[in-house]
Design a protein around this motif. Structure first.
Motif: not given
Ligand code: UDP
Length: 245
Positions: A134-136, A162-164, A187-189, A210-212
């Protein structure tokens, strides 16, 4: 040569070309990473030199979002087309399934990466998902070690921007992976936690709309997007004035 769109250099590739380039990076020696900037990234990078550097340091910079395509057109430097991160990821996964490559999924809330893995394996028979996380998390080192142990070729890093991008640039080389791809909420998708826009919206470049509609709280973030077009227009007109002097 990259195409500069308001300070971010993009690789002007079609989806097919991008997938081929991704596959080549996944096979090449050493570590590589790919980023999928949308207009929000461009605005953030203008304010944050470290983020701008993390984007410029990527081996593949793909135009995710119709806003980037419009800005490019306004600037008179059109890109070949949109390469949505999620479509790029799907093409890459299809290739990986046929080539015995190992995929690690990093990011999203606990349980989501495992669901995404199950769905991807069902959709792409033969796909090897060698690990998930997971990402937390608080500490990077155990996650880097988990990727190392999994002997992943490719890692989808879905921590949001910008975390990733910072995470990939900092931790990628020690992970042993060949390619990391920053993919935001993908990953949510894949997990089915968040729907992707229907095909009609996708074709019209209206996925953002759509997202909005689904997540109205995004209005604050999205209201900034036309700024990218305004900046592009400003640059174009400024440039023209310059040329005619
Ligand atoms: N997320 C994560 N760790 C964090 C912050 C966010 O894993 O510390 C995940 C969050 O659960 C989501 C994704 O990063 O699945 C970011 O989603 P968002 O829709 O904000 O990103 P976008 O597609 O708009 O860049």
């Amino acid at each position: 040569m990259r195409t500069d769109i308001l300070g971010v250099g993009f690789d002007g590739l079609t989806l097919e070309e991008a997938a081929q380039a991704g596959a080549a990076l996944a096979e090449a020696e050493g570590f590589h990473y790919a980023v999928t900037p949308n207009p929000e990234f461009i605005l953030a990078a203008r304010k944050d030199p470290a983020f701008s550097k993390a984007l410029a340091g990527a081996d593949l910079v793909l135009a995710d979002g119709v806003g980037v395509i419009y800005a490019a057109r306004i600037l008179g430097r059109p890109l070949k087309g949109r390469v949505p991160g999620i479509d790029f990821a799907q093409r890459l996964v299809a290739w990986m399934a046929g080539h015995g490559k190992r995929l690690f999924l990093l990011g999203a809330k606990p349980g989501v990466a495992e669901l995404a893995a199950a769905n991807l394996k069902a959709a792409y028979p033969g796909l090897i998902v060698c690990g998930t996380h997971d990402g937390y998390f608080q500490e990077d080192a155990p996650v880097v070690e988990a990727i190392r142990q999994s002997a992943a070729d490719v890692v989808f890093v879905c921590l949001g921007a910008p975390k990733q991008e910072f995470w990939m640039a900092k931790n990628g080389p020690a992970s042993g992976a060949r390619l990391m791809v920053g993919l935001g909420g993908s990953l949510d998708v894949f997990a089915g936690v968040v729907d992707r826009a229907p095909k009609g919206f996708q074709k019209l470049g209206l996925e953002w709309l759509y997202r909005l509609m689904k997540e109205p709280r995004r209005i604050g973030r999205m209201a900034k997007l036309p700024l990218v077009l305004i900046y592009a227009l400003g640059d174009r007109l400024g440039g023209k004035r310059h040329e005619s002097r």
